[in-house]
Write an enzyme that holds these catalytic residues in place. Structure first.
Site, PDB file in Angstrom:
ATOM      1  N   CYS A  94       0.941  -0.979  -0.007  1.00  0.00           N
ATOM      2  CA  CYS A  94       0.114  -0.183  -0.083  1.00  0.00           C
ATOM      3  C   CYS A  94       0.870   1.309   0.086  1.00  0.00           C
ATOM      4  O   CYS A  94       0.342   2.254  -0.709  1.00  0.00           O
ATOM      5  CB  CYS A  94      -0.872   0.065   1.080  1.00  0.00           C
ATOM      6  SG  CYS A  94      -2.240  -0.966   1.148  1.00  0.00           S
ATOM      7  N   CYS A 106      -5.475   1.544   4.423  1.00  0.00           N
ATOM      8  CA  CYS A 106      -4.234   1.497   3.332  1.00  0.00           C
ATOM      9  C   CYS A 106      -3.301   2.578   3.661  1.00  0.00           C
ATOM     10  O   CYS A 106      -2.253   2.529   3.270  1.00  0.00           O
ATOM     11  CB  CYS A 106      -4.908   1.567   2.029  1.00  0.00           C
ATOM     12  SG  CYS A 106      -5.927   3.076   1.838  1.00  0.00           S
TER      13      CYS A 106
HETATM   14 FE1  SF4 Z   1      -1.394  -3.974  -2.532  1.00  0.00          FE
HETATM   15 FE2  SF4 Z   1      -2.757  -2.493  -0.590  1.00  0.00          FE
HETATM   16 FE3  SF4 Z   1      -3.724  -2.821  -3.144  1.00  0.00          FE
HETATM   17 FE4  SF4 Z   1      -3.465  -4.798  -1.457  1.00  0.00          FE
HETATM   18  S1  SF4 Z   1      -4.846  -2.975  -1.162  1.00  0.00           S
HETATM   19  S2  SF4 Z   1      -2.857  -4.880  -3.566  1.00  0.00           S
HETATM   20  S3  SF4 Z   1      -1.608  -4.261  -0.277  1.00  0.00           S
HETATM   21  S4  SF4 Z   1      -1.746  -1.574  -2.581  1.00  0.00           S
END
Ligand code: SF4
Length: 226
Positions: free
Chosen positions: A114, A222
């Site tokens: 994230c 997030c």
């Molecule tokens: Fe990556 Fe966050 Fe998207 Fe999950 S929610 S794919 S951890 S960016």
């Protein structure tokens, strides 16, 4: 301009104002220095903003992991509402991230994933702006209960405007129905809160709407709104 002072004062003065009046205040105060972030779970905020501030910038973080329905909602919002949708990309493609950090980082270290695919891109996209808006609501999660309609974003040193912070899900549903607002089709298919595909699961009727996000992990946010 003492932005923190402006945010604190407006947060108090606008607590009971309508979402339209909060958005109008933001545009009157910051002009082109105001943009709105949308995850395209629906087009409600874009619809509201387009009616108050035609042409306002809407930032969409394309993590590379979105459902096709979310990309479709972004495209529909961009072509239907009087807003300027800007798609923001991470520094690394999914393939580059996989090569550098290993595949499925979202499973092993969602916070780092994230950080690279949402938090950094938003910070970069917000550089030209002094204020930003979001669709965060107090009733969405315990972590969001103290959200101000206008508040000081200490992390980014910007004013944060949350025009629908005081709305309930019933308020959202009523607005969507009254105005025929575009909604991500997944919302009608068991996904009341929609994020990246690997980290979003269906929830059963009556379950916490956000329980499908990073389910099985301690993570609940997030990093954009904390
Ligand atoms: Fe990556 Fe966050 Fe998207 Fe999950 S929610 S794919 S951890 S960016």
């Amino acid at each position: 301009m003492d932005l923190k002072h402006i945010a604190d004062e407006a947060g108090r003065d606008l607590e009971t104002a309508s979402a339209q009046d909060i958005l109008r205040w933001a545009v009157d105060t910051f002009g082109d220095g105001f943009a709105i972030a949308s995850s395209m779970g629906d087009g409600l905020l874009a619809h509201l903003a387009g009616s108050v501030a035609p042409g306002v910038d809407i930032l969409f973080l394309d993590t590379g992991y979105h459902f096709a329905e979310t990309i479709g909602t972004r495209d529909a919002v961009a072509s239907s509402y009087d807003v300027n949708v800007r798609t923001v990309l991470p520094l690394l493609t999914v393939q580059q991230q996989d090569e550098e950090y290993g595949a499925q980082l979202w499973d092993r270290d969602p916070t780092q994933c994230c950080a690279m695919r949402k938090v950094e891109p938003l910070a970069r996209a917000l550089e030209p702006y002094v204020a930003w808006g979001s669709g965060v609501r107090r009733d969405e999660a315990v972590t969001r209960r103290n959200t101000g309609v206008v508040e000081w974003d200490f992390k980014r040193k910007k004013v944060k405007v949350n025009p629908i912070a005081t709305w309930t899900q019933a308020d959202v549903d009523a607005y969507v129905e009254r105005h025929g607002v575009l909604v991500n089709p997944l919302a009608y298919d068991g996904y009341p809160s929609i994020g990246c595909a690997p980290c979003t699961h269906r929830v059963a009727p009556g379950e916490d709407p956000r329980s499908g996000r990073w389910s099985g992990q301690a993570k609940t946010e997030c990093g954009l709104h904390v």
